[in-house]
Design an enzyme around this catalytic site. Sequence first.
Site, short mmCIF file in Angstrom:
data_model
loop_
_atom_site.label_atom_id
_atom_site.label_comp_id
_atom_site.label_asym_id
_atom_site.label_seq_id
_atom_site.Cartn_x
_atom_site.Cartn_y
_atom_site.Cartn_z
CG MET A 105 24.58 96.12 58.61
SD MET A 105 23.63 96.87 57.29
CE MET A 105 23.73 95.54 56.07
CG ASN A 130 27.56 97.58 50.23
OD1 ASN A 130 27.65 97.02 49.14
ND2 ASN A 130 26.42 97.66 50.90
N GLY A 136 23.83 103.25 55.83
CA GLY A 136 22.55 102.56 55.80
C GLY A 136 22.60 101.11 55.37
CG ASP A 137 23.15 97.57 52.60
OD1 ASP A 137 23.09 96.73 53.52
OD2 ASP A 137 23.06 97.25 51.39
CG LEU A 138 29.30 100.28 57.00
CD1 LEU A 138 29.85 100.89 55.72
CD2 LEU A 138 29.63 101.17 58.20
#
Length: 269
Positions: A211, A184, A178-180
């Site tokens: 992303m 991260n 979801g926030d790759l």
Amino acid sequence: MSAFARTVAALTATPEEHLHRLGGGDLSEILLVDRADGRTSVAKGGAATGTEAAMLRAIANAGVPAPAIEGEFAGVLLLEHIANDGVMSARAWASVGAAVARLHAVTAERYGWPVDYALGTVALDNRERSDWPAFWGEQRLVATASVLDKPWRERVECLAGHLPDLLPAAPPPALLHGDLWGGNILVRDGALAALIDPACYHGHAEVDLAMLALFDSPPEAFDEAYGALEPGWRMRRPLYQLFPALVHLRLFGTSYAPMVDRLLTAAGC
């Protein structure tokens, strides 16, 4: 020291001089904690620490490295500290690609997540549903653009109206990080050490890949380890990259406006 640091010091019985602010905490306060028993922990603040803990457990249960959870308290999440050498060699990228494929192999019955979440001040509407173009258009694109100026809103709404013709109606609801992006992804000795800072939900696997390609440049080794994508992925990529671009426009300002404009133009709106 901040109120958060004082809370962490009390919870861990650690002198405040043994707490060190970590970089990368754009959306929450993050401290490195040198504990009396020799362990090094990471303390994160926020209103949804329990939700983040559940997401990290979901990633670990998929067979993907993630920090172990050492404690959950109101507003404080204590995590295992993972060493990161930051060397993104081809071998490290291949390790990341294989791990993301394992993550995406875990599927659910519907898109979304049991609870809502947020990226900083950007709320994420995770209500579960079975219509993927509607989820992406309404709960990601339109919702994120809803507080932007009218020209942005109109262009995003235009695109959302066309998504049933542009996106698959029912791709497998894969477990997404979801926030790759590279910040991260922790690596050590040529292999993935951990994925951190998730914003998990179930959706089209291409979302994570889009992303990652927006903010990084994964080499061929990543693609080969991940595996082949469905035909049409190149056309869909800007549709999926638009969401993180809108989030960055909201959080970090107009320097991201050209990115949003480019992606909307590529999508025909």
